[in-house]
Design an enzyme around this catalytic site. Sequence first.
Site, PDB file in Angstrom:
ATOM      1  N   LYS A 167     -13.315  -0.299  -3.949  1.00 26.51           N
ATOM      2  CA  LYS A 167     -15.104  -0.051  -2.771  1.00 26.51           C
ATOM      3  C   LYS A 167     -16.221   0.583  -3.883  1.00 26.51           C
ATOM      4  O   LYS A 167     -17.348   0.251  -3.616  1.00 26.51           O
ATOM      5  CB  LYS A 167     -15.021   0.526  -1.722  1.00 26.51           C
ATOM      6  CG  LYS A 167     -13.766  -0.382  -1.052  1.00 26.51           C
ATOM      7  CD  LYS A 167     -13.151   0.666   0.226  1.00 26.51           C
ATOM      8  CE  LYS A 167     -12.754  -0.308   1.054  1.00 26.51           C
ATOM      9  NZ  LYS A 167     -11.753   0.797   1.905  1.00 26.51           N
ATOM     10  N   GLU A 191       0.807  -1.392   0.073  1.00 28.28           N
ATOM     11  CA  GLU A 191       0.089  -0.049   0.261  1.00 28.28           C
ATOM     12  C   GLU A 191       0.911   1.617  -0.473  1.00 28.28           C
ATOM     13  O   GLU A 191       0.466   2.369  -0.642  1.00 28.28           O
ATOM     14  CB  GLU A 191      -1.443   0.118   1.626  1.00 28.28           C
ATOM     15  CG  GLU A 191      -1.888  -0.796   0.976  1.00 28.28           C
ATOM     16  CD  GLU A 191      -2.445  -1.033   2.101  1.00 28.28           C
ATOM     17  OE1 GLU A 191      -3.776   0.287   1.961  1.00 28.28           O
ATOM     18  OE2 GLU A 191      -3.028  -2.041   2.783  1.00 28.28           O
ATOM     19  N   HIS A 223       8.042 -26.446   4.683  1.00 28.38           N
ATOM     20  CA  HIS A 223       7.349 -27.951   4.072  1.00 28.38           C
ATOM     21  C   HIS A 223       7.015 -27.624   2.368  1.00 28.38           C
ATOM     22  O   HIS A 223       5.853 -28.798   2.344  1.00 28.38           O
ATOM     23  CB  HIS A 223       6.412 -27.995   5.315  1.00 28.38           C
ATOM     24  CG  HIS A 223       6.929 -28.786   6.302  1.00 28.38           C
ATOM     25  ND1 HIS A 223       7.085 -29.955   6.849  1.00 28.38           N
ATOM     26  CD2 HIS A 223       6.939 -27.901   7.579  1.00 28.38           C
ATOM     27  CE1 HIS A 223       7.711 -29.578   8.165  1.00 28.38           C
ATOM     28  NE2 HIS A 223       7.559 -28.602   8.516  1.00 28.38           N
TER      29      HIS A 223
HETATM   30  O1  PA5 Z   1      -5.696  -0.200   4.174  1.00 30.39           O
HETATM   31  C1  PA5 Z   1      -6.543   0.478   3.955  1.00 30.39           C
HETATM   32  O2  PA5 Z   1      -6.618   0.991   3.508  1.00 30.39           O
HETATM   33  C2  PA5 Z   1      -7.683  -0.961   3.746  1.00 30.39           C
HETATM   34  O3  PA5 Z   1      -7.204  -2.198   3.793  1.00 30.39           O
HETATM   35  C3  PA5 Z   1      -8.480  -0.563   4.315  1.00 30.39           C
HETATM   36  O4  PA5 Z   1      -8.438  -0.552   6.206  1.00 30.39           O
HETATM   37  C4  PA5 Z   1      -9.508  -1.632   4.702  1.00 30.39           C
HETATM   38  O5  PA5 Z   1     -10.397  -1.378   3.325  1.00 30.39           O
HETATM   39  C5  PA5 Z   1     -10.722  -1.715   5.684  1.00 30.39           C
HETATM   40  O6  PA5 Z   1     -11.224  -0.343   5.462  1.00 30.39           O
HETATM   41  P1  PA5 Z   1     -11.931   0.159   7.257  1.00 30.39           P
HETATM   42  O7  PA5 Z   1     -10.383   0.515   7.471  1.00 30.39           O
HETATM   43  O8  PA5 Z   1     -12.223   1.552   6.910  1.00 30.39           O
HETATM   44  O9  PA5 Z   1     -12.636  -1.134   7.465  1.00 30.39           O
END
Ligand code: PA5
Length: 322
Positions: free
Chosen positions: A318, A211, A227
């Site tokens: 999303k 990310e 393994h």
């Molecule tokens: O890093 C991110 O933005 C995502 O992994 C979010 O955490 C994930 O999509 C879930 O969203 P939220 O944390 O708002 O529930």
Amino acid sequence: MKNVDGAGMEKVLLEFPAQCRRALEIASGQHIAGEFNRVLVCGMGGSGIGGDVLKAVPGSRVPVQVVKGYEIPASVDRGTLVMAVSYSGNTEETLSAIRQAGSRGARVVAITSGGELPAMADKIISVPGGFQPRNALGYLFFTLARFLCNSGLADIKDIDFDETVSLLGETGSFNKAGRELAEFMQGRTPVIYTSDSMSAAGYRLKCQINENAKHPAFHHTFPEMCHNELVAFAGMERDSFAVLMLRDEGDHERVRKRMDICKGIFEKSVDVREVWSRGTSFLARIFSLIYLGDWASYHLALLKVVDPTPVEPIERLKKLLL
Ligand code: PA5
């Protein structure tokens, strides 16, 4: 070097120890009364990782399960305390899971900065908004852990919380070590190994590299990798992959021996870097690896000249699902 950190992730990282301390304050005095025989943490991505860390930390008084998806286990009932963690409060998998939990009579506590989640919960722990969810791990994990301690469902000592926050306060050393790790990973695909018990730190690093640095990374655990994945080293190219071993003195002695032996095997094919956790308590040790990894992924983004903060593909998906 061009400044690509437009949204200011460096500041967020520098303030992470203070965020953890603030989270402990937010949850202090908050608890839920009742007879619970298990805890189910529901959360995705940057919100779900706090559940993984909680599951790994010794001190739970009841079994802890983590659900990252739409459905909850058939065994969830009135005796289950559901901790719904969603920074935005709008994550559809988490909302689906707690709808199911509610229909089974389970009580739901929400940890969130807003969204639809609060209206669906029996109790709300509000954390400050304005962060990327993954940057709010301090708020999300430390409120969760302290709340469960206050509710008699976990026993993590104050001394361990204090040690963790004060160790993280050595920000400069994590920043520097993170930059060195980023240089090691640059231009190659990191393959991260941890013990099973430190798995949450390895998975967190993999996701942070994905990310923050917009870069592929993989994670597997010892002893399981011995393994299967071990065999793949015959086909690994030195220029394509780099192995990063996150090590912990608390790992099982046979796991430590396996990691020592395998390091020698890995080195025949690829460059290997070992990093040891710091601190005394398990909580401090796992967070030392997490914080180091957060810095490393941030520096890798800078080296790649990409802004570490935005995660546009996640947001686009999303929207497409609406
Ligand atoms: O890093 C991110 O933005 C995502 O992994 C979010 O955490 C994930 O999509 C879930 O969203 P939220 O944390 O708002 O529930």
